[in-house]
Enzyme design. Structure first.
Site, PDB file in Angstrom:
ATOM      1  CB  VAL A 122      48.939  47.335  38.668  1.00  0.00           C
ATOM      2  CG1 VAL A 122      48.527  46.976  40.093  1.00  0.00           C
ATOM      3  CG2 VAL A 122      49.468  48.767  38.626  1.00  0.00           C
ATOM      4  CD  GLU A 123      45.195  43.196  38.853  1.00  0.00           C
ATOM      5  OE1 GLU A 123      45.524  42.117  39.391  1.00  0.00           O
ATOM      6  OE2 GLU A 123      44.423  44.004  39.404  1.00  0.00           O
TER       7      GLU A 123
END
Length: 330
Positions: A122-123
């Site tokens: 996600v990051e």
């Protein structure tokens, strides 16, 4: 304290040869006062800190980005950003490639391995998009050009100066997100200082390329914020009745587990799988593709939202983690 590392000296020499610094866009002349305060508080060289501040460049696109974050979107638009076939496949590849480090970090801190992988996914999409803004520019722009959160980013700028001194990093070269988050796990400076770990004993905490340090640091962050091994994160639910609808309408953000499952059940909330009556839970209501979407969330969901306080973020991490684990098991 003496400057044990060479970063400030190197930055001072580099910046001394530059033309007049770009200061347009900063809200006041607080850069000099900031440099003075930080230097006195931590024993850093005043002239060197000032040289770094003078070399920071205001970036209007950073102000624009923080003013319209992805988390402001409804769930139906936010979810497709992260729950894609390619991100799931890349998650399986990342896990397979670094299986030993994933397993070691998971076992050492008791955090589910799929969650560790999903956070990186996600990051930064497993390191593919770790940020293109100089951290120095991002933090200075927000600290002195974005009044709504100026105090927070001034603290982070101070933490950044301490971090690069401690780790021997070049403050003029590090790049990250528009908010100054760094490395594959996108730690802000204070989190880097407090939660990053040297997980392979190399003598440095490297969140930019060292997968052992990266995974160990994410696991340590979750452990420090109370992750409970083996406990659930969230379960889909249905809501019926006026009481349940009223409760759901009031819980659209990440909340602590202030209710028990028995209390939610009495209000008309039914989870898709059995949950013991005395389990501490919260109810989350989001705008899904087909209308309202309800989730019963547990303590570990709240822990995920300590990484990013958005409920959308927490659910995206959870669903990506589940999808990666299922794809890898298959």
């Amino acid at each position: 304290m003496d400057l044990k590392k060479s970063w400030l000296a190197a930055g001072f020499v580099l910046l001394a040869g530059l033309a007049a610094p770009v200061q347009a866009g900063f809200s006041d002349d607080g850069l000099a006062a900031f440099a003075e305060e930080v230097s006195q508080r931590h024993g850093l060289d005043r002239a060197q800190v000032q040289a770094l501040m003078d070399g920071a460049v205001f970036q209007q696109e950073i102000i624009d980005a923080i003013s319209s974050p992805a988390e402001a979107r409804p769930w139906r638009d936010y979810r497709p950003i992260f729950l894609t076939e390619s991100r799931i496949e890349q998650g399986v590849e990342f896990w397979d490639r670094h299986a030993d480090q994933v397993a070691r970090a998971s076992e050492a801190f008791g955090v589910a391995p799929e969650v560790l992988v999903a956070i990186i996914g996600v990051e930064t999409r497993y390191g593919r998009h770790a940020g293109r803004h100089r951290v120095l520019d991002a933090l200075t722009t927000l600290a002195f050009g974005y009044p709504p959160r100026a105090d927070f980013f001034r603290r982070e700028l101070e933490q950044f100066l301490l971090l690069v001194d401690e780790e021997g990093l070049d403050p003029t070269a590090l790049k990250g997100s528009y908010a100054g988050a760094m490395g594959l796990p996108q730690f802000i400076a204070s989190s880097y200082r407090h939660y990053a770990v040297d997980f392979d004993g190399s003598g440095q905490r490297d969140l930019f390329g060292n997968k052992a340090d990266i995974l160990g640091s994410v696991a340590n962050y979750f452990d420090a914020h109370g992750w409970r091994a083996g406990e659930p994160v969230a379960v889909r639910a249905t809501v019926a009745g006026e009481a349940g609808s009223e409760l759901a309408s009031a819980t659209r953000g990440p909340t602590r587990t202030r209710h028990t499952m028995a209390e939610l059940a009495a209000a008309g909330v039914t989870p898709e799988r059995d949950v013991a009556d005395d389990t501490p839970v919260a109810l989350l209501a989001l705008e899904g593709e087909d209308g309202p979407e309800y989730w019963v969330t547990f303590h570990n969901f709240y822990v995920i939202t300590r990484y990013n306080h958005s409920a959308l973020y927490g659910l995206a991490v959870f669903q990506l983690a589940e999808a990666i684990r299922e794809a890898r098991d298959a």
